[in-house]
Scaffold this motif. Structure first.
Motif, PDB file in Angstrom:
ATOM      1  N   VAL A 285      10.030  21.614 -26.661  1.00 62.13           N
ATOM      2  CA  VAL A 285      11.420  21.776 -27.105  1.00 62.13           C
ATOM      3  C   VAL A 285      11.924  20.452 -27.665  1.00 62.13           C
ATOM      4  CG1 VAL A 285      12.031  23.597 -25.475  1.00 62.13           C
ATOM      5  CG2 VAL A 285      12.271  21.230 -24.797  1.00 62.13           C
ATOM      6  N   GLU A 286      13.052  20.523 -28.341  1.00 60.29           N
ATOM      7  CA  GLU A 286      13.711  19.309 -28.797  1.00 60.29           C
ATOM      8  C   GLU A 286      14.976  19.112 -27.975  1.00 60.29           C
ATOM      9  OE1 GLU A 286      14.335  18.978 -33.051  1.00 60.29           O
ATOM     10  OE2 GLU A 286      12.366  19.843 -33.442  1.00 60.29           O
ATOM     11  N   GLY A 287      15.363  17.881 -27.757  1.00 61.65           N
ATOM     12  CA  GLY A 287      16.590  17.595 -27.010  1.00 61.65           C
ATOM     13  C   GLY A 287      17.804  18.048 -27.802  1.00 61.65           C
ATOM     14  N   VAL A 288      17.917  17.526 -29.004  1.00 60.09           N
ATOM     15  CA  VAL A 288      18.902  18.013 -29.968  1.00 60.09           C
ATOM     16  C   VAL A 288      18.108  18.467 -31.168  1.00 60.09           C
ATOM     17  CG1 VAL A 288      20.764  17.354 -31.520  1.00 60.09           C
ATOM     18  CG2 VAL A 288      20.746  16.497 -29.186  1.00 60.09           C
ATOM     19  N   TYR A 289      18.300  19.706 -31.575  1.00 64.18           N
ATOM     20  CA  TYR A 289      17.459  20.250 -32.640  1.00 64.18           C
ATOM     21  C   TYR A 289      17.868  19.698 -33.996  1.00 64.18           C
ATOM     22  CZ  TYR A 289      15.227  23.266 -29.358  1.00 64.18           C
ATOM     23  OH  TYR A 289      14.477  23.712 -28.300  1.00 64.18           O
ATOM     24  N   ALA A 290      16.880  19.142 -34.685  1.00 63.14           N
ATOM     25  CA  ALA A 290      17.147  18.569 -36.001  1.00 63.14           C
ATOM     26  C   ALA A 290      17.618  19.646 -36.975  1.00 63.14           C
ATOM     27  CB  ALA A 290      15.884  17.900 -36.533  1.00 63.14           C
ATOM     28  N   ASN A 291      17.102  20.858 -36.825  1.00 65.93           N
ATOM     29  CA  ASN A 291      17.408  21.908 -37.785  1.00 65.93           C
ATOM     30  C   ASN A 291      18.658  22.692 -37.426  1.00 65.93           C
ATOM     31  OD1 ASN A 291      15.041  21.066 -38.854  1.00 65.93           O
ATOM     32  ND2 ASN A 291      13.853  22.857 -38.240  1.00 65.93           N
ATOM     33  N   TYR A 292      19.261  22.432 -36.260  1.00 68.25           N
ATOM     34  CA  TYR A 292      20.442  23.174 -35.848  1.00 68.25           C
ATOM     35  C   TYR A 292      21.582  22.263 -35.393  1.00 68.25           C
ATOM     36  CZ  TYR A 292      17.502  27.336 -35.891  1.00 68.25           C
ATOM     37  OH  TYR A 292      16.682  28.354 -36.273  1.00 68.25           O
ATOM     38  N   GLY A 293      21.225  21.112 -34.830  1.00 67.13           N
ATOM     39  CA  GLY A 293      22.257  20.231 -34.292  1.00 67.13           C
ATOM     40  C   GLY A 293      22.799  20.697 -32.962  1.00 67.13           C
ATOM     41  N   ASP A 294      22.070  21.562 -32.281  1.00 67.66           N
ATOM     42  CA  ASP A 294      22.535  21.992 -30.959  1.00 67.66           C
ATOM     43  C   ASP A 294      21.601  21.465 -29.873  1.00 67.66           C
ATOM     44  OD1 ASP A 294      20.435  23.539 -31.619  1.00 67.66           O
ATOM     45  OD2 ASP A 294      21.495  25.445 -31.577  1.00 67.66           O
ATOM     46  N   VAL A 295      22.084  21.566 -28.639  1.00 67.90           N
ATOM     47  CA  VAL A 295      21.374  20.943 -27.522  1.00 67.90           C
ATOM     48  C   VAL A 295      20.582  21.999 -26.770  1.00 67.90           C
ATOM     49  CG1 VAL A 295      21.716  19.691 -25.369  1.00 67.90           C
ATOM     50  CG2 VAL A 295      23.146  19.202 -27.334  1.00 67.90           C
ATOM     51  N   ALA A 296      19.381  21.646 -26.367  1.00 70.66           N
ATOM     52  CA  ALA A 296      18.560  22.571 -25.586  1.00 70.66           C
ATOM     53  C   ALA A 296      19.095  22.619 -24.161  1.00 70.66           C
ATOM     54  CB  ALA A 296      17.113  22.112 -25.589  1.00 70.66           C
ATOM     55  N   PRO A 297      19.150  23.800 -23.542  1.00 71.63           N
ATOM     56  CA  PRO A 297      19.583  23.899 -22.137  1.00 71.63           C
ATOM     57  C   PRO A 297      18.491  23.376 -21.225  1.00 71.63           C
ATOM     58  CG  PRO A 297      18.961  26.056 -22.952  1.00 71.63           C
ATOM     59  CD  PRO A 297      18.818  25.121 -24.109  1.00 71.63           C
ATOM     60  N   LEU A 298      18.377  22.064 -21.162  1.00 73.52           N
ATOM     61  CA  LEU A 298      17.199  21.482 -20.520  1.00 73.52           C
ATOM     62  C   LEU A 298      17.140  21.711 -19.018  1.00 73.52           C
ATOM     63  CD1 LEU A 298      16.373  18.109 -22.246  1.00 73.52           C
ATOM     64  CD2 LEU A 298      15.010  20.161 -22.118  1.00 73.52           C
ATOM     65  N   ARG A 299      18.309  21.755 -18.374  1.00 77.87           N
ATOM     66  CA  ARG A 299      18.274  21.936 -16.907  1.00 77.87           C
ATOM     67  C   ARG A 299      17.587  23.247 -16.550  1.00 77.87           C
ATOM     68  NH1 ARG A 299      21.087  18.408 -13.898  1.00 77.87           N
ATOM     69  NH2 ARG A 299      20.925  19.750 -12.097  1.00 77.87           N
ATOM     70  N   GLU A 300      17.971  24.296 -17.269  1.00 81.85           N
ATOM     71  CA  GLU A 300      17.351  25.607 -17.003  1.00 81.85           C
ATOM     72  C   GLU A 300      15.876  25.585 -17.403  1.00 81.85           C
ATOM     73  OE1 GLU A 300      20.306  25.265 -18.386  1.00 81.85           O
ATOM     74  OE2 GLU A 300      21.563  26.154 -16.817  1.00 81.85           O
ATOM     75  N   ILE A 301      15.611  24.952 -18.543  1.00 82.24           N
ATOM     76  CA  ILE A 301      14.219  24.916 -19.014  1.00 82.24           C
ATOM     77  C   ILE A 301      13.333  24.176 -18.012  1.00 82.24           C
ATOM     78  CG2 ILE A 301      12.740  23.891 -20.792  1.00 82.24           C
ATOM     79  CD1 ILE A 301      14.805  24.718 -22.845  1.00 82.24           C
ATOM     80  N   VAL A 302      13.869  23.075 -17.472  1.00 83.57           N
ATOM     81  CA  VAL A 302      13.083  22.322 -16.486  1.00 83.57           C
ATOM     82  C   VAL A 302      12.848  23.168 -15.246  1.00 83.57           C
ATOM     83  CG1 VAL A 302      13.240  20.403 -14.875  1.00 83.57           C
ATOM     84  CG2 VAL A 302      13.640  20.018 -17.287  1.00 83.57           C
ATOM     85  N   LYS A 303      13.882  23.913 -14.824  1.00 80.61           N
ATOM     86  CA  LYS A 303      13.691  24.790 -13.664  1.00 80.61           C
ATOM     87  C   LYS A 303      12.592  25.798 -13.932  1.00 80.61           C
ATOM     88  CE  LYS A 303      18.217  24.716 -11.670  1.00 80.61           C
ATOM     89  NZ  LYS A 303      19.502  25.313 -12.023  1.00 80.61           N
ATOM     90  N   LEU A 304      12.663  26.410 -15.131  1.00 80.27           N
ATOM     91  CA  LEU A 304      11.666  27.428 -15.471  1.00 80.27           C
ATOM     92  C   LEU A 304      10.270  26.828 -15.540  1.00 80.27           C
ATOM     93  CD1 LEU A 304      13.486  29.556 -18.169  1.00 80.27           C
ATOM     94  CD2 LEU A 304      12.720  30.283 -15.912  1.00 80.27           C
ATOM     95  N   LYS A 305      10.180  25.645 -16.120  1.00 86.34           N
ATOM     96  CA  LYS A 305       8.838  25.073 -16.286  1.00 86.34           C
ATOM     97  C   LYS A 305       8.254  24.702 -14.930  1.00 86.34           C
ATOM     98  CE  LYS A 305       8.894  20.281 -15.952  1.00 86.34           C
ATOM     99  NZ  LYS A 305       7.975  19.237 -15.733  1.00 86.34           N
ATOM    100  N   GLU A 306       9.113  24.277 -14.012  1.00 85.87           N
ATOM    101  CA  GLU A 306       8.597  23.956 -12.684  1.00 85.87           C
ATOM    102  C   GLU A 306       8.175  25.221 -11.940  1.00 85.87           C
ATOM    103  OE1 GLU A 306      11.697  21.501 -11.126  1.00 85.87           O
ATOM    104  OE2 GLU A 306      10.861  19.695 -12.071  1.00 85.87           O
ATOM    105  N   LYS A 307       8.945  26.281 -12.174  1.00 82.70           N
ATOM    106  CA  LYS A 307       8.623  27.529 -11.494  1.00 82.70           C
ATOM    107  C   LYS A 307       7.294  28.098 -11.982  1.00 82.70           C
ATOM    108  CE  LYS A 307      10.369  32.209 -11.124  1.00 82.70           C
ATOM    109  NZ  LYS A 307      11.250  33.129 -11.833  1.00 82.70           N
TER     110      LYS A 307
END
Lengths: 518, 586
Positions: A285-307
């Motif tokens: 994922v990207e932290g802030v998407y270059a092509n959109y300018g929006d932020v990735a919901p990283l907290r949830e993504i990190v939870k999912l990746k750990e799970k």
């Protein structure tokens, strides 16, 4: 034989009422020693008939023409020459100004793209500093909303002095890859400083931003591994995934529901035995998407990746230095621990006002790349003066980053709010929700899928340039697997005046309404 | 110093042995190499070596060696065949045995570590996640590379000029895990490792002020890709200068050499296209072809016959599964192969490409600036028109002391690449000062700076390279590569000699590069020396003496000295284009 059968039948007919006799007669013929018993037949040399039959069959099989696929003669020299003469290759480069001849050679997708890129290729030529808040193009001085020099460090005097000193000491280029005397002390300094800044164990420096993901991802992801990626990631990450030869599965851009579904599907598949136990799994994922300018919901993504037992590869190019209170990027913004991101990639060409790319992670991650990262091992290292520039930028961010970032945030907010208000009544043009100093003005609705969408966006950009505001369309090549919706990308520089930003809003509103988009 | 006249008894025996039938093979090889350069005049070796003291008295000349017409020249021996002489089965099996030993020692260490529970060999992830780098994948790094890690990535604290300050490092703790730590002291070494061919690496009186001026005018970075705002007037000027220097219509510049190959090839080829690639091609080309999705066939290194065979076969048979015709065929070669020091056989490949309608992609990363009378690369060296090469690619890292790479060729091609390359849209444009460095160094090379420094640099580079190569050959080293090429690989074959050679050289203040597997084949480990125009004759003489001494101690003189001496005298000097060297007196 026939007569004897007849006699037998007659004999049977005579004794038709004496069934037991008939049966006895029958049995006496069939039993061993009887005339119909096979032993009698062979005793009477009957086997000769069978053998003769077998011989006949063998003879037939041997003498009949066996099936042979006709062997093709190899091509004669002359036939080869003819084939070679007949072969007409496609032109190496489809002419950008496609002529009638070329058209049939271009695949349909490429054709449209190439035509689109004709416009792209006519890039403006900047006089003087391209990163400054205002740029000179031709005879015009324009407000620069294109360069991603967010903290204005590329224009900073202190960085400049550092570069001059480095140029004096080290010369311009590094003249060698890192392994072979291309490691200069400033490279090491930048690596340790950056690792410390991010709270990671180690960092590794690449000499170009686009090659950073293209080297770091294939160093770890091999064929047989699995990558789950956001469909909105930019081309550098896409190329890295393509080079890795791993299985890549995309989820809808910033759609956590889709990601969960995808992860559940993968889980089920692995229960069914697809995918090995040794399969490494990565999330890109990207932290802030270059092509959109929006932020990735990283907290949830990190939870999912750990799970689900994934590792996270995060491209923080547009977040590093501008997100979080002290500029530590997505980690700080989402309040994550550094070890929760396994591989962090970032370009130094944005807020750090330099050139190059950095990859941070655990010691093992970085060490491995020093022998396996293609762009690290096989390419000349970053010119030392650019490493010095990045070190100095880091100094400045550490010293006064807080204030700069707060100011930048306020200015971005002002521009974002201004644009949202100005375009509130537009049904076709809208400001994409996001954070950070990159704002995308997206074309929505039916116009977005129109063939001429990019052209109309480019028209807006050209019109704005005539009114003194330098903008750019978010551009993609035909190599991009997924591209964002047609949009205008706006980058805010902390050195922009508020009046400048207000003027930008006015100009954009004006040109948009002229084009009938408001 | 080993001379041709005084030899000890053993050396004589050795020399005689080596003057057997193999000597003829060597002669043949050297002669065919010589003919390729198409020398105009035979100049005596002593003028090439340029140092009467070294020549060891009058030498038998082979000035009257009958020059064969080109048609009769035996085909140049392929890469593999070249080693056949030195790499006899006995030596080869010893080399492999060395590897097996190293691997087994590594395995024993792995076992002991696991047995005593010192540390797990790999770091398995938490919760049953497989390790990010598997144990087997990591074995080479852990047990072989890390033990000699001190000879790679040596940090320097100065400009990568002729002399560099190499930071001293100390090893502490487990050598399989701990990197050496800098002690703070440095060692001033002669730099035989950097690609500083023309000596533009360090602060240059003409270039650096111009670069600093550009820095003040345009900043260190554009913070924007070339297609957005990253194209400044400096970039436009640079691209024009580069195109003019190369003699083509247009040029397009990337900020990194590796990216130039990796992101241009995918724009030129895609599915249904065929890439014919030399087996020694650089990793960036391999990556580019991988990204493109085109099919690839690899031809034997510099083997034009194999290339022709593959070309014919491919065109006649078409694509492998569908049988369709190939959409286009791209031949990818390099000007100088960076690990071999060999030049591409360009004129023959151009003839093939024309005959079969294929396209030619020439990577001049190491040859641009370093070859040819005016530094215009391998095209000039071999008398091939740059217009016959469809795609010219090269880098600015080496000869020009900057960074980045270019794609040059016809206007249509360059316009297309500029429009289609991802680097135009997703990568920061080249740093403007680096662009200025390119313009400035090209100005010096083409003599437009008002001095003859450029010509002098080119002549000196050639002279240095030829001197160094000839001298090493004369002393019995197995040296690869062609004359005039500034890359001088010295074969050491045995992997275990890599660290010994590197450390011994560093002790004697020589910074050299040692390469082994995976950059080369398992049994072809080598020491690679890159000659620079900024080296003086005395420095190189000194370096030769040191390498000679180390070569004796490490026993890497695989060619008998007497034979080598004769070869050097007879062959190396005889057929070379040494006009430049003799016309200049440096």
């Amino acid at each position: 034989m026939a007569s004897s059968v007849k006699e037998n039948l007659a004999w049977c007919w005579e004794r038709r009422n004496r069934v037991d006799e008939i049966f006895y007669e029958l049995w006496s013929n069939v039993r061993p020693g009887g005339r119909l018993h096979p032993a009698w037949f062979f005793e009477a040399k009957g086997h000769l008939a069978v053998e003769l039959l077998l011989f006949a069959v063998i003879f037939y099989l041997l003498t009949r023409k066996s099936f042979k696929p006709r062997k093709e003669k190899p091509l004669t020299r002359q036939e080869q020459e003819e084939l070679i003469a007949e072969w007409t290759p496609e032109p190496l480069a489809p002419s950008v100004y496609a002529t009638a001849n070329d058209k049939q050679n271009l695949r349909s997708r490429t054709k449209g793209q190439v035509r689109k890129q004709i416009r792209y290729a006519r890039a403006p030529v900047v006089k003087g500093k391209a990163s400054a808040p205002h740029v000179q193009i031709g005879s015009k001085r324009l407000l620069n909303l294109v360069s991603t020099n967010f903290l204005n460090l590329a224009d900073s005097e202190r960085v400049e002095e550092e570069c001059v000193a480095a140029l004096d000491k080290y010369g311009c280029g590094s003249c060698g890859p890192r392994g072979f005397y291309g490691t200069i002390d400033v490279h090491l300094e930048l690596e340790t400083r950056m690792a410390k800044f991010l709270g990671m164990e180690e960092a590794i420096l690449y000499s170009y931003d686009i090659s950073t993901p293209a080297s770091a991802i294939p160093a770890f992801c091999k064929s047989g591994d699995l990558i789950v990626a956001d469909a909105g990631v930019g081309y550098p990450l896409q190329s890295g995934m393509a080079l890795s030869r791993s299985t890549v599965r995309y989820f809808k851009h910033n759609d956590l529901g889709d990601l969960r579904n995808l992860l559940d599907t993968i889980e089920e598949e692995s229960k069914l035995g697809k995918g090995k136990d040794t399969q490494r799994r990565f999330m890109v994922v990207e932290g802030v998407y270059a092509n959109y300018g929006d932020v990735a919901p990283l907290r949830e993504i990190v939870k999912l990746k750990e799970k689900h037992g994934f590792r996270l590869i995060l491209d923080d190019s547009f977040a590093l230095g501008v997100l979080g209170e002290t500029g530590r990027g997505s980690l700080e913004h989402h309040d994550l621990r550094p070890e929760q991101v396994d591989i962090m990639l970032a370009s130094l060409g944005h807020s750090f006002g330099s050139v190059g790319g950095i990859c941070a992670g655990s010691r093992r991650v970085c060490d491995h790349q020093r022998l396996s990262g293609a762009g690290y091992v096989f390419s000349a290292s970053l010119p030392p003066y650019l490493a010095s520039a990045a070190v100095k930028s880091l100094d400045i961010i550490e010293e006064e980053g807080k204030e700069m970032i707060a100011e930048l945030e306020a200015k971005t907010d002002r521009l974002r709010r201004g644009l949202t208000r100005a375009l509130s009544r537009s049904r076709t043009l809208r400001v994409h929700e996001g954070m950070g100093p990159v704002i995308h003005l997206q074309l929505v609705g039916e116009k977005a899928t129109d063939v001429s969408a990019v052209e109309s966006m480019q028209g807006l950009v050209d019109a704005a340039a005539r009114d003194g505001v330098f903008l750019t369309v978010a551009k993609y090549t035909f190599l991009d697997r997924y591209e964002g919706p047609p949009s205008i990308r706006i980058a805010v520089n902390v050195a922009h005046d508020e009046a400048d930003l207000d003027r930008a809003v006015t100009v954009i509103k004006k040109v948009a309404s002229k084009a009938g988009l408001v | 110093m080993a001379s041709t006249t005084t030899t000890t008894g053993t050396e004589t025996v050795q020399g005689r042995r080596h003057q057997g039938p193999e000597a003829g093979v060597w002669l043949e090889r050297k002669r065919s190499l010589g003919d390729q350069a198409e020398a105009k005049a035979a100049v005596p070796a002593s003028s090439l070596l340029h140092n009467p003291g070294d020549a060891g008295g009058p030498r038998p000349r082979l000035a009257a060696a009958p020059r064969q017409p080109p048609a009769k020249v035996p085909a140049r021996r392929t890469h593999q065949e070249e080693f056949a002489e030195v790499l006899n089965p006995m030596r080869q099996s010893l080399i492999y045995l060395g590897w097996v030993l190293l691997m087994q020692i590594g395995r024993v260490r792995d076992f002991l570590d696991r047995f005593f529970g010192l540390h797990a060999a790999g770091s398995a992830g938490k919760g049953g996640v497989p390790p990010i780098v598997s144990d087997s994948q990591d074995f080479y790094t852990r047990r072989l590379y890390m033990r000699i890690v001190d000879i790679f990535n040596r940090p320097i604290t100065s400009a990568p000029g002729a002399w560099i300050d190499v930071a001293e490092r100390r090893r502490e703790g487990d050598p399989c895990r701990e990197h050496p730590t800098p002690t703070g002291r440095t060692r001033r070494c002669l730099n035989l490792g950097s690609y500083n061919y023309l000596g533009f690496a360090a602060n240059d009186a003409y270039c650096t002020p111009k670069v600093v001026e550009e820095l003040r005018r345009s900043g260190a970075s554009t913070c924007s890709p070339g297609a957005d705002a990253g194209r400044t007037e400096g970039h436009v000027e640079m691209e024009q200068v580069v195109a003019g220097f190369l003699g083509v219509e247009k040029a397009f510049v990337y900020g990194m050499g590796f990216a130039t190959n990796a992101f241009t090839i995918p724009t030129l080829c895609s599915k249904g296209c065929l890439v014919l690639s030399d087996e020694m091609n650089h990793k960036s080309i391999v990556d580019g072809v991988k990204l493109s999705g085109a099919s690839v066939k690899v031809f034997r290194h510099n083997d034009v016959r194999h290339l022709e065979y593959l070309l014919r076969k491919s065109i006649v048979e078409g694509q492998s599964r569908t049988g369709r015709q190939w959409r286009k065929i791209l031949i990818v070669v390099e000007g100088i192969y960076s690990m071999e020091g060999e030049m591409v056989r360009l004129s023959e490949i151009v003839r093939l490409k024309k005959k079969y309608g294929a396209y030619l992609y020439l990577d001049e990363a190491h040859s641009i600036g370093a070859l040819g009378a005016t530094g215009r690369g391998v095209c000039e060296q071999q008398g091939v028109s740059p217009r016959d090469v469809d795609v010219m690619m090269g880098t600015f890292t080496k000869s020009f002391g900057s960074c980045g790479g270019y794609i040059a060729g016809s206007a249509a091609l360059v316009d297309y690449v500029r429009a289609a390359s991802p680097a135009s849209y997703h990568a920061t444009a080249m740093s403007p000062p680096a662009a200025r460095q390119i313009v400035a160094s090209l100005t010096v090379i083409s003599g437009r700076d008002g001095s003859d420094r450029g010509g002098e640099k080119l002549a000196r580079l050639r002279q240095n390279a030829n001197y160094f190569r000839a001298e090493l050959m004369r002393r019995g080293f197995h040296v690869l590569g062609d004359m005039d090429s500034p890359v001088v690989p010295i074969m050491c074959y045995y992997a275990a000699k890599i660290p010994a050679l590197s450390r011994m050289c560093l002790e004697r203040n020589l910074a050299v590069v040692l390469v082994g597997f995976p950059a080369t084949a398992l049994c072809l480990s080598r020491m690679r020396i890159c000659i620079s125009a900024s080296h003086t004759r005395e420095e190189l003489e000194n370096a030769v003496e040191i390498i000679d001494e180390i070569g004796d101690r490490c026993m890497i003189k695989y060619i008998g000295e007497r034979k080598a001496a004769r070869l050097a005298t007879d062959e190396v000097g005889g057929n070379r284009d040494t006009r430049l060297v003799s016309s200049k007196s440096i």
